[in-house]
Enzyme design. Structure first.
Site, mmCIF file in Angstrom:
data_model
loop_
_atom_site.group_PDB
_atom_site.id
_atom_site.type_symbol
_atom_site.label_atom_id
_atom_site.label_comp_id
_atom_site.label_asym_id
_atom_site.label_seq_id
_atom_site.Cartn_x
_atom_site.Cartn_y
_atom_site.Cartn_z
ATOM 1 N N ASN A 199 -7.859 9.738 -5.323
ATOM 2 C CA ASN A 199 -8.689 8.942 -6.238
ATOM 3 C C ASN A 199 -9.648 9.877 -6.966
ATOM 4 O O ASN A 199 -10.592 10.383 -6.362
ATOM 5 C CB ASN A 199 -9.495 7.900 -5.454
ATOM 6 N N ASP A 229 -6.408 8.385 -0.107
ATOM 7 C CA ASP A 229 -5.921 7.325 0.778
ATOM 8 C C ASP A 229 -4.747 7.879 1.571
ATOM 9 O O ASP A 229 -3.875 8.547 0.999
ATOM 10 C CB ASP A 229 -5.463 6.112 -0.034
ATOM 11 N N GLU A 249 0.821 -1.214 0.000
ATOM 12 C CA GLU A 249 0.000 0.000 0.000
ATOM 13 C C GLU A 249 0.857 1.267 0.000
ATOM 14 O O GLU A 249 0.568 2.210 -0.725
ATOM 15 C CB GLU A 249 -0.949 0.029 1.209
ATOM 16 N N SER A 253 -11.824 11.004 -3.305
ATOM 17 C CA SER A 253 -11.336 10.661 -1.969
ATOM 18 C C SER A 253 -9.813 10.540 -2.014
ATOM 19 O O SER A 253 -9.214 10.544 -3.086
ATOM 20 C CB SER A 253 -11.943 9.337 -1.504
ATOM 21 N N ASP A 297 -14.001 9.180 -7.028
ATOM 22 C CA ASP A 297 -14.908 9.653 -5.968
ATOM 23 C C ASP A 297 -14.313 10.815 -5.176
ATOM 24 O O ASP A 297 -14.843 11.199 -4.141
ATOM 25 C CB ASP A 297 -15.318 8.501 -5.041
ATOM 26 N N ASN A 330 -8.865 5.215 3.534
ATOM 27 C CA ASN A 330 -9.593 6.103 2.623
ATOM 28 C C ASN A 330 -10.520 7.110 3.317
ATOM 29 O O ASN A 330 -11.244 6.771 4.247
ATOM 30 C CB ASN A 330 -10.388 5.225 1.651
#
Length: 131
Positions: free
Chosen positions: A47, A54, A36, A52, A50, A61
């Site tokens: 992202n 991370d 990750e 958002s 949407d 998220n």
């Protein structure tokens, strides 16, 4: 932030009670963190879909788990500011991760776990670590 060494992170996860938490081993967590964030607590990824972001070592998220003040329709299920997830101290990230794996999906919430760690011999991630 902080970039952890593999075994150092394994020890931190262990200290925070992650070994066997909800049936997942230390190896699962170390493997997931590697894929990750490359063990970097300061990692962020936006992202576009949407809108958002991370955050942190486990790329938690903002749509569901933390508040960054800019994600549309965010839920903040962990009840924390996303900035907490970028600290060298991983306590907030671990506590939120524990909340996430209590959901029916478990570690399936992490794409990297499903892709790189699930069904694999994850013990290699803690091999040789003094735990």
């Amino acid at each position: 932030g902080k970039i952890y060494e593999q075994c150092e992170l394994a020890r931190e996860f262990k200290r925070h009670g992650m070994d066997g938490y909800h049936g997942y081993s230390l190896g699962d967590w170390v493997c997931t963190a590697k894929h990750e964030s490359n063990f970097n607590t300061a990692a962020t990824n936006y992202n576009r879909g949407d809108q958002s972001t991370d955050y942190g070592i486990l790329q938690i998220n903002s749509r569901w788990w933390c508040n960054d003040g800019k994600t549309p329709k965010a839920k903040n299920a962990c009840g924390i500011e996303c900035s907490e997830l970028l600290k060298a101290d991983i306590t907030a990230a671990v506590n939120c991760a524990k909340r996430i794996v209590r959901d029916p999906n478990g570690m399936g919430a992490w794409v990297a776990w499903t892709k790189y760690c699930k069904g694999k011999d994850v013990s290699q991630w803690i091999k040789g670590c003094k735990l």
